[in-house]
Every structure is written in C-alpha cells, then in structure tokens.
Design an enzyme around this catalytic site. Structure first.
Site, mmCIF file in Angstrom:
data_model
loop_
_atom_site.group_PDB
_atom_site.id
_atom_site.type_symbol
_atom_site.label_atom_id
_atom_site.label_comp_id
_atom_site.label_asym_id
_atom_site.label_seq_id
_atom_site.Cartn_x
_atom_site.Cartn_y
_atom_site.Cartn_z
ATOM 1 N N ASP A 50 -1.683 -4.961 -3.678
ATOM 2 C CA ASP A 50 -1.317 -6.420 -3.479
ATOM 3 C C ASP A 50 -1.117 -7.056 -4.775
ATOM 4 O O ASP A 50 -2.303 -7.292 -5.401
ATOM 5 C CB ASP A 50 -2.099 -7.022 -2.353
ATOM 6 C CG ASP A 50 -1.423 -8.342 -1.788
ATOM 7 O OD1 ASP A 50 -0.496 -8.788 -2.313
ATOM 8 O OD2 ASP A 50 -2.150 -9.076 -0.876
ATOM 9 N N ASP A 51 -0.146 -7.253 -5.224
ATOM 10 C CA ASP A 51 0.021 -8.296 -6.487
ATOM 11 C C ASP A 51 -0.059 -7.483 -7.644
ATOM 12 O O ASP A 51 -0.535 -8.070 -8.836
ATOM 13 C CB ASP A 51 -0.461 -9.730 -6.490
ATOM 14 C CG ASP A 51 -0.268 -10.498 -5.627
ATOM 15 O OD1 ASP A 51 0.949 -10.045 -4.720
ATOM 16 O OD2 ASP A 51 -0.156 -11.893 -5.800
ATOM 17 N N CYS A 90 4.566 -10.956 -0.717
ATOM 18 C CA CYS A 90 4.037 -10.207 0.144
ATOM 19 C C CYS A 90 4.581 -9.657 1.602
ATOM 20 O O CYS A 90 5.006 -8.551 1.921
ATOM 21 C CB CYS A 90 2.722 -10.581 0.240
ATOM 22 S SG CYS A 90 1.787 -11.124 -0.767
ATOM 23 N N HIS A 148 -0.678 -9.359 7.594
ATOM 24 C CA HIS A 148 0.292 -10.556 7.146
ATOM 25 C C HIS A 148 1.668 -10.302 7.762
ATOM 26 O O HIS A 148 2.658 -10.676 7.069
ATOM 27 C CB HIS A 148 0.546 -10.278 5.523
ATOM 28 C CG HIS A 148 0.883 -11.698 4.982
ATOM 29 N ND1 HIS A 148 1.364 -11.926 3.648
ATOM 30 C CD2 HIS A 148 0.729 -13.000 5.390
ATOM 31 C CE1 HIS A 148 1.515 -13.140 3.160
ATOM 32 N NE2 HIS A 148 1.211 -13.717 4.029
ATOM 33 N N ASP A 293 3.106 -4.110 -3.676
ATOM 34 C CA ASP A 293 3.919 -4.843 -2.692
ATOM 35 C C ASP A 293 4.974 -5.720 -3.337
ATOM 36 O O ASP A 293 5.890 -6.452 -2.674
ATOM 37 C CB ASP A 293 3.236 -5.533 -1.477
ATOM 38 C CG ASP A 293 2.544 -6.723 -2.023
ATOM 39 O OD1 ASP A 293 1.749 -6.867 -3.393
ATOM 40 O OD2 ASP A 293 2.027 -7.920 -1.380
ATOM 41 N N ASN A 294 4.579 -6.073 -4.715
ATOM 42 C CA ASN A 294 5.543 -7.056 -5.409
ATOM 43 C C ASN A 294 5.226 -7.086 -6.775
ATOM 44 O O ASN A 294 4.199 -6.309 -7.201
ATOM 45 C CB ASN A 294 5.712 -8.681 -5.026
ATOM 46 C CG ASN A 294 4.194 -9.264 -4.690
ATOM 47 O OD1 ASN A 294 3.729 -9.219 -3.649
ATOM 48 N ND2 ASN A 294 3.276 -9.120 -5.768
HETATM 49 CA CA CA Z 1 1.545 -9.331 -2.591
#
Ligand code: CA
Length: 471
Positions: A50-51, A90, A148, A293-294
């Site tokens: 994540d990130d 996200c 999420h 995810d990004n």
């Molecule tokens: Ca993210």
C-alpha cells in the site's frame, strides 16, 4: 532521498520496459502454461503493498532498504518492468483488481468514506469478484489485510465471496491498536476474523504475515486456494516497532527511516510466506503476484526514483509500480517482461489458471498474462491502457511508446516514453497525429464509463501523520 538510490539501475529497469525485444520467446513453450489435467489446480496468491513507490524494492533499484524476499520473487520469477495499476490511489485500484474491469465502468473512481451506514460507497454489488469466480471453480478463498471496498455490511469481504477473512474493512489502520468496543474512527476500527472483532496484540504487519502463512498451512491440502494478502504497509501512519527501526539507524531522514523499517517488516512477512510455501512443497503449485496498489506517496517516505509524480497522479510516478510474478518450475526465472501490463490482468490470469468462468455479460479488461510471459503469444498484451481520475479531470492513455497525460486545466501532453520515461518533454507539436489518435481513443473509452458513484472523503484520516515508534 532520491540520491540514495541507484539511478543507473532504475533507468535500466525502466527503459528495459519500453519497446525492447520480446524476451518471452527465449524460454519457448517447454515450461508450458497449462496446469496438469488431473489433480489439484494451482494456488494463486496476490500480495499487495500500500503506497509503496516504484523504487522502494531492491528489484527496482532501491539501495537503502534491503528487500531480500521481494527480490527473491524477481530472481525466481518474472519482473514486469512496465507494470501498472489501474488507478493512482487505493480503493479504485482494488476495485479493478478484484473485478478485472476498469473500475470507472461501474463508477468506482474514488475512495469510499468509512461509514457503515453508507450503502452507496463500496464496490457495487452488481460486480462479480475474483474470489467469486474462483470459488465457483472449486477454490477456497481468503483475504488477509485491508479491504477498502465499502464499510456497510453488504460490502464485507465475506459477502463478496471470500471464505475466510482476517483484517479490517477501512482504508488504513493504526499498527498497534484497535478498539473492538464500538470504535468508529476508521483507523481504530476492530481487527476482524471472519467478520468478528478480535484482540490483536502483534504489530499489524506481522499479524497479517502470520495469518497469511497460517492460511496457506490450513489449505496445503484439499481444495486449491486463492489468498489475497493486502498489507496496509507501508501506508501511513508511519508506526513501526524498534526491532525494525533499529535496522535503519543509518538513514538520517526520520520519515524515510520509519518508512524503510515498515518496508522491512513487510519484506520479512513475504519471506515467511515464501518459506511456508517452500516447507509445504507448494512452490511449484502456486502462482505468486506482488505489486503495489499505487505509486509511492513521496511525502510519506516513499520514492518513485526518476519517475515524475506520485500517488494520485497519472504521471508514471502515480501508476507504475513494482510488479512481479513467481511460479517455480512454470514461469521463467529472473526474466524481465517489457510490455505494459496492468493490475486488471490478475483476474484473467487467475481465472484462466483455475479453469474458472469469467463473467460473459460485461466488458472485461484484463488479459491472461501467462501465454505472453511464456512466449506462446507474441506482441504486447494490450493495445492501449487508460487511466482517469476525478471523472475526467485528469487522464492518461498509453499506446506503445506513446503516452498522453492531461492534468487539471492544462492541455493534454504527449510523451515518448521510449526516450523520455521521466515525462519531461511534451512532443505534442511534433506528433499531432499521435496526439489526435490517443485523444480519440480516450474519448471512445471514456464514453463507456459511468460517472463516479461516490466522492472521496474530503479530509484525511483522523490520525496524526508523521513518523512514530512504539515498542
Ligand atoms: Ca494505496
């Protein structure tokens, strides 16, 4: 921070992804994409960070955070040097990943705000999920980590056909505490096991690693499994135990130091999962994907190397991510795959492996990557890739070497990624025909999309940002 990374290695990786020779053919068909006719189907694991930024793993050129276990996936598998996600933040990426469709087709273009009484802000119930089709094909399905995709009961992962769940339904979480007694603040909501609050005492990243390994152990025999391990690490809040922080005393910047320690915990967790597969002799029966995810949230310690932009942007820094696949004995080992691939492809790839039926009543956007990686299919998996945020406020289209990017009120720009992966030089005036073609392609694609179903929450999560440490 960027100066601590190997630009040379990064450029090598980034440029290798552009217009190079299709290396897939070198390995021929000897490895074979077909699962055995009889016996258990292959297992599928998707690990999502994540990130995490493009340059936050050793296999994409990171030098200040050792990631031996992520690197081992690349060494024993295929590194997608032009690996993309379908959104620069996200929730929409997760919606695309779990449906195999551009998430804007069904209006999932923003982050759902955390509100269990909001029956609109979540992955629409009309969508078919990856665990749903795999379950129909005889798989046991599990999610560990961040959801999420809606907080109302009908959006719960168990309702979207995960058989087993451990994690939280919001968009982020405190790494040390949760309050099972009716807490409503998103980052302190309960950690759940199969929808029921549990008391968790371990650092959350370690808890997710533990649960992922336990899931694999539980399902080593019997039905094949699909495991979606969605770490919230290294997303803020930057909280990390001393045992990980102590590994990075040499990093001066406190934000990067905490981020590095969080990445290190994640890497240890991937190591635990891989060791479990090895111990149970499941490596040759299990396809493992890893991606972020990004693009990296650079203000929170991530780095995207030389790429322009960050999380939230349609420049490469927002959408190009570390992306690898390992399947020992089936996929080539230590190979780079250069053509652009996207997170939407995981659905088609997993469904094909499972012999599952993808929905036939709607447009699917992913491609089964295995025949491409194995050299059975030449040429790029996608003619074009598309991105759109803010209902069209920003967008991008990729076609071969070319990419258009439109941000805010500015004119669309054209970049030649083969010579300019940094997206520094707008060549729209030199190639008006290319600009026109890509704009027309965007318009046609955009017409197929729905308006955003819900808006992202206006304010940041109610946690203080910045580095923190706990025992
Ligand atoms: Ca993210």
């Amino acid at each position: 921070m960027e100066k601590t990374h190997s630009r040379r290695e990064f450029v090598k990786a980034a440029v290798a992804g552009l217009g190079g020779v299709l290396a897939a053919g070198r390995h021929g068909n000897a490895l074979g994409a077909e699962p055995p006719a009889a016996g258990r189907r292959p297992n599928v694991i998707v690990i999502l960070a994540d990130d995490m930024g493009y340059s936050d793993a050793g296999f994409t050129g990171c030098e200040d955070i050792p990631t031996p276990h992520l690197d081992s996936l690349a060494r024993h598998g295929v590194r997608f040097t032009s690996g993309f996600v379908s959104h620069p933040f996200c929730s929409p990426t997760r919606a695309g990943l779990l449906t195999g469709r551009y998430q804007q087709r069904f209006g999932h273009e923003n982050n759902p705000r955390f509100d269990p009484s909001d029956h609109k802000a979540g992955l629409p119930l009309t969508e078919t999920t990856l665990p749903q089709v795999l379950k129909q094909a005889g798989y046991v399905t599990g999610i560990v980590g961040k959801w999420h995709l809606g907080a109302a009961p009908e959006f719960h992962p168990l309702r979207r056909r995960f058989d087993e769940q451990f994690g939280f339904v919001g968009g982020g979480h405190d790494y040390f505490k949760a309050n099972p007694a009716g807490e409503t603040r998103e980052y302190l909501i309960p950690i759940e096991r199969n929808g029921q609050p549990v008391v968790e005492t371990e650092y959350l990243t370690d808890a997710f690693s533990r649960e992922a390994a336990a899931f694999v152990r539980r399902h080593a025999e019997g039905k094949p499994f699909f495991l979606y391990l969605a770490y919230n690490a290294p997303h803020t809040p930057l909280q990390v135990p001393d045992k990980y922080l102590a590994r990075f005393a040499r990093i001066e910047d406190p934000t990067r130091r905490s981020f590095a320690a969080m990445m290190s915990a994640l890497d240890d967790g991937v190591g635990l999962l891989l060791a479990t597969l090895r111990e149970l002799k499941l490596e040759s029966d299990t396809l493992v994907f890893f991606l972020s995810d990004n693009g990296g949230a650079t203000r929170s310690g991530a780095t995207n190397g030389i790429l322009r932009g960050a999380k939230g942007s349609c420049y490469e820094g927002g959408i190009r991510v570390p992306f690898v696949a390992q399947w020992r004995g089936r996929l080539p080992e230590g190979k780079d795959y250069p053509h652009p691939v996207i997170s939407l492809d995981l659905f088609a790839t997993a469904a094909a492996l499972a012999g599952a039926q993808a929905p036939a009543d709607r447009k699917m956007d992913g491609v089964d990557l295995l025949p491409h990686v194995l050299g059975e299919k030449a040429g790029p998996p996608h003619e074009r890739l598309f991105w759109r945020t803010g209902g069209g406020a920003s967008y991008a289209v990729r076609e071969g070497r070319w990419k258009i990017v439109k941000t805010g009120l500015g004119d669309p720009m054209l970049y030649d990624l083969e010579t300019d992966v940094r997206e520094t030089t707008n060549v729209a005036d030199q190639h008006p025909d290319v600009l026109k073609r890509l704009l027309a392609a965007y318009d046609a694609w955009s017409k197929e999309l729905a308006p955003p179903l819900f808006e992202s929450p206006a304010s940041a999560p109610p946690r203080k940002k910045g580095p923190g440490r706990r025992k």
